[in-house]
Design a protein around this motif. Structure first.
Motif, PDB file in Angstrom:
ATOM      1  N   MET A  64       8.826   1.541   6.372  1.00 16.77           N
ATOM      2  CA  MET A  64       7.454   1.654   6.849  1.00 16.77           C
ATOM      3  C   MET A  64       6.514   1.778   5.654  1.00 16.77           C
ATOM      4  O   MET A  64       6.844   2.410   4.655  1.00 16.77           O
ATOM      5  N   TYR A  65       5.329   1.181   5.821  1.00 20.32           N
ATOM      6  CA  TYR A  65       4.273   1.333   4.823  1.00 20.32           C
ATOM      7  C   TYR A  65       2.958   1.566   5.535  1.00 20.32           C
ATOM      8  O   TYR A  65       2.571   0.784   6.417  1.00 20.32           O
ATOM      9  N   SER A  66       2.281   2.653   5.189  1.00 23.35           N
ATOM     10  CA  SER A  66       0.964   2.964   5.731  1.00 23.35           C
ATOM     11  C   SER A  66      -0.075   2.644   4.663  1.00 23.35           C
ATOM     12  O   SER A  66      -0.052   3.235   3.572  1.00 23.35           O
ATOM     13  N   VAL A  67      -0.957   1.726   4.973  1.00 21.20           N
ATOM     14  CA  VAL A  67      -1.931   1.235   4.000  1.00 21.20           C
ATOM     15  C   VAL A  67      -3.055   2.250   3.847  1.00 21.20           C
ATOM     16  O   VAL A  67      -3.678   2.668   4.831  1.00 21.20           O
ATOM     17  N   GLY A  70     -10.610   0.019  -4.315  1.00 21.38           N
ATOM     18  CA  GLY A  70     -10.435   0.404  -5.703  1.00 21.38           C
ATOM     19  C   GLY A  70      -9.384   1.462  -5.945  1.00 21.38           C
ATOM     20  O   GLY A  70      -9.150   1.839  -7.097  1.00 21.38           O
ATOM     21  N   ALA A  71      -8.755   1.977  -4.892  1.00 24.09           N
ATOM     22  CA  ALA A  71      -7.737   3.024  -5.053  1.00 24.09           C
ATOM     23  C   ALA A  71      -6.598   2.762  -4.070  1.00 24.09           C
ATOM     24  O   ALA A  71      -6.423   3.490  -3.092  1.00 24.09           O
ATOM     25  N   ASN A 116      -3.910   7.828  -0.156  1.00 24.37           N
ATOM     26  CA  ASN A 116      -3.632   7.917   1.286  1.00 24.37           C
ATOM     27  C   ASN A 116      -2.509   6.987   1.753  1.00 24.37           C
ATOM     28  O   ASN A 116      -2.343   6.798   2.961  1.00 24.37           O
ATOM     29  N   GLN A 117      -1.745   6.409   0.852  1.00 26.18           N
ATOM     30  CA  GLN A 117      -0.667   5.531   1.282  1.00 26.18           C
ATOM     31  C   GLN A 117       0.602   6.337   1.570  1.00 26.18           C
ATOM     32  O   GLN A 117       0.811   7.428   1.034  1.00 26.18           O
ATOM     33  N   ILE A 118       1.440   5.798   2.448  1.00 18.66           N
ATOM     34  CA  ILE A 118       2.724   6.396   2.790  1.00 18.66           C
ATOM     35  C   ILE A 118       3.768   5.293   2.819  1.00 18.66           C
ATOM     36  O   ILE A 118       3.507   4.200   3.341  1.00 18.66           O
ATOM     37  N   ARG A 151       1.132  10.056  -0.128  1.00 12.77           N
ATOM     38  CA  ARG A 151       0.065  10.460  -1.028  1.00 12.77           C
ATOM     39  C   ARG A 151      -1.047  11.127  -0.230  1.00 12.77           C
ATOM     40  O   ARG A 151      -1.358  10.709   0.888  1.00 12.77           O
ATOM     41  N   ASP A 152      -1.648  12.169  -0.795  1.00 11.71           N
ATOM     42  CA  ASP A 152      -2.723  12.917  -0.128  1.00 11.71           C
ATOM     43  C   ASP A 152      -2.329  13.266   1.312  1.00 11.71           C
ATOM     44  O   ASP A 152      -3.015  12.905   2.261  1.00 11.71           O
TER      45      ASP A 152
END
Length: 410
Positions: A182-185, A190-191, A195-197, A219-220
């Protein structure tokens, strides 16, 4: 006249579809209602000291074995073993009629995708692939479901969280092996890493034996992982829980809610199960790390933490089916939070005993009891309080929940 023309054109388009493009749409749902006794829940504080009382309540399945829900799912045959699929699933509270997941219309799940002979690829708001594939090994995959999860469901084996903007793949079974990713965009200009998983998981099942392992990197996490409900806030808000600073506010998830300023959260989960006829024995291990504490662009940091916080958990669960209709299960879990700077460690011992009886294929009666005892210093820097998943935390280090209920699926 214009409406009639549009409708006629749409019907003509449907009629022109190939004969093999058959579509099925299903309305489904689950209603869970029960009576619950809790030995202690926080009611606020007096002169800085936590206060709590016993509670007897009629409560929805969000505090039972399955949150009440209804949904629509569909599939269109595309030929060659391929399908277009979708699911829209709403969560609600049967006692109030209110929306769950912070008021989101389809807060439980909302995705579209393709199913193929090799697996399913879906896009939208979805459960973690690690929770999907590893939960069956844990107590959260047994009778008490998410309420039997580890304290605060810190590893999400109880499916407490949904992830937005996700791309998820889960393969079909190939000689006992199933893999998923799984990938959460993050979606921030620019960053790209904010907030990605991303997650990976694999399971193996052959005969009575099964095992699995999964890894998640968020992340975050205060924003990306815990901040996905409709009532979530920005980086100024602790979406991982509440710290209960006022005279009337209560705490939630004190085992980890003090770690909202983590730059990254990592979860490593392993599980196994073995079946001996009607008896099933399972176990899980979870390692959680909250790295880069002190990043206030991710979340608040009232305790001024820095570095890394670690939580480990080990659990064993046993289930026995006396008949196809009657099952019982029991579990024990031990959770350890390592010390952080000048703050000491904390431990949580949790035991569960549960039973369920199927009146029919769609209706189930159940009863369970969960007892948790905490010690040490929790993430809020206070003497650790007990915190059974989905309950308001106790005002002291002990908490007992006894619940009886009924579940009907349709």
């Amino acid at each position: 006249m214009r409406k009639f023309t549009i409708a006629a054109s749409a019907l003509a388009g449907i009629a022109a579809l190939p004969a093999h493009a058959q579509t099925s749409v299903v309305l489904y749902g689950l209603i869970d209602q029960g009576l619950a006794y809790t030995s202690n829940v926080q009611t606020g504080r007096t002169a800085g000291a936590l206060k709590g009382k016993q509670q007897f309540a009629l409560s929805d399945g969000a505090a039972g074995i399955g949150g009440s829900r209804w949904g629509v799912k569909g599939a269109e045959e595309l030929g060659g073993g391929y399908q277009a699929i979708f699911t829209l699933e709403n969560g609600f509270n049967i006692n109030t009629g209110g929306l769950a997941q912070g008021g989101l219309m389809f807060g439980r799940q909302a995705f579209v995708g393709l199913a193929a002979p090799v697996g399913r690829l879906t896009f939208g708001r979805q459960y973690s692939i690690v929770a999907d594939m590893l939960a069956p090994f844990s107590e959260a995959g047994e009778i008490p479901s998410h309420m039997g999860a580890n304290p605060g469901d810190f590893d999400d084996l109880g499916h407490s969280f949904r992830l937005n903007n996700t791309i998820k793949f889960r393969s079909t079974d190939f000689h006992g092996v199933t893999i998923g990713g799984m990938y959460s965009v993050g979606g921030l200009a620019g960053a790209p890493s904010r907030n990605q998983i991303w997650s990976l998981a694999a399971t193996y099942a052959m005969g009575p034996f099964s095992a699995g392992v999964g890894y998640t990197n968020a992340r975050d996490p205060n924003l990306s992982y815990f901040g996905t409900n409709g009532n979530a806030g920005s980086s100024n808000t602790d979406n991982m829980g509440t710290i209960g600073t006022t005279a009337t506010s209560v705490q939630t998830n004190p085992i980890y809610s003090g770690f909202a300023s983590a730059n990254t959260m990592q979860l490593l989960i392993a599980g196994t199960k073995y079946r001996f006829g009607g008896l099933t024995v399972g176990g899980t291990y979870t390692h959680a790390s909250y790295d880069g504490l002190g990043d206030t662009t991710a979340g608040p940091n009232p305790a001024k933490y820095s570095g890394t916080a670690i939580i480990n958990n080990g659990e064993i669960n046993v289930s026995y089916a006396f008949t196809p209709a009657l099952s019982v299960n029991a579990s024990y879990g031990y959770t350890h939070k390592a010390s952080i700077g000048s703050f000491g460690e904390a431990t949580y011992n949790q035991g569960t005993l549960a039973a369920s009886y199927l009146l029919s294929k769609r209706t189930e009666l159940y009863a369970f009891a969960i007892y948790q005892k905490a010690s040490g210093t929790d993430s809020l820097g206070q003497p650790a309080v007990a915190s059974i998943t989905q309950l308001t935390a106790s005002s002291n280090n002990k908490q007992l929940l006894v619940r009886v209920g009924i579940v009907h699926t349709f």
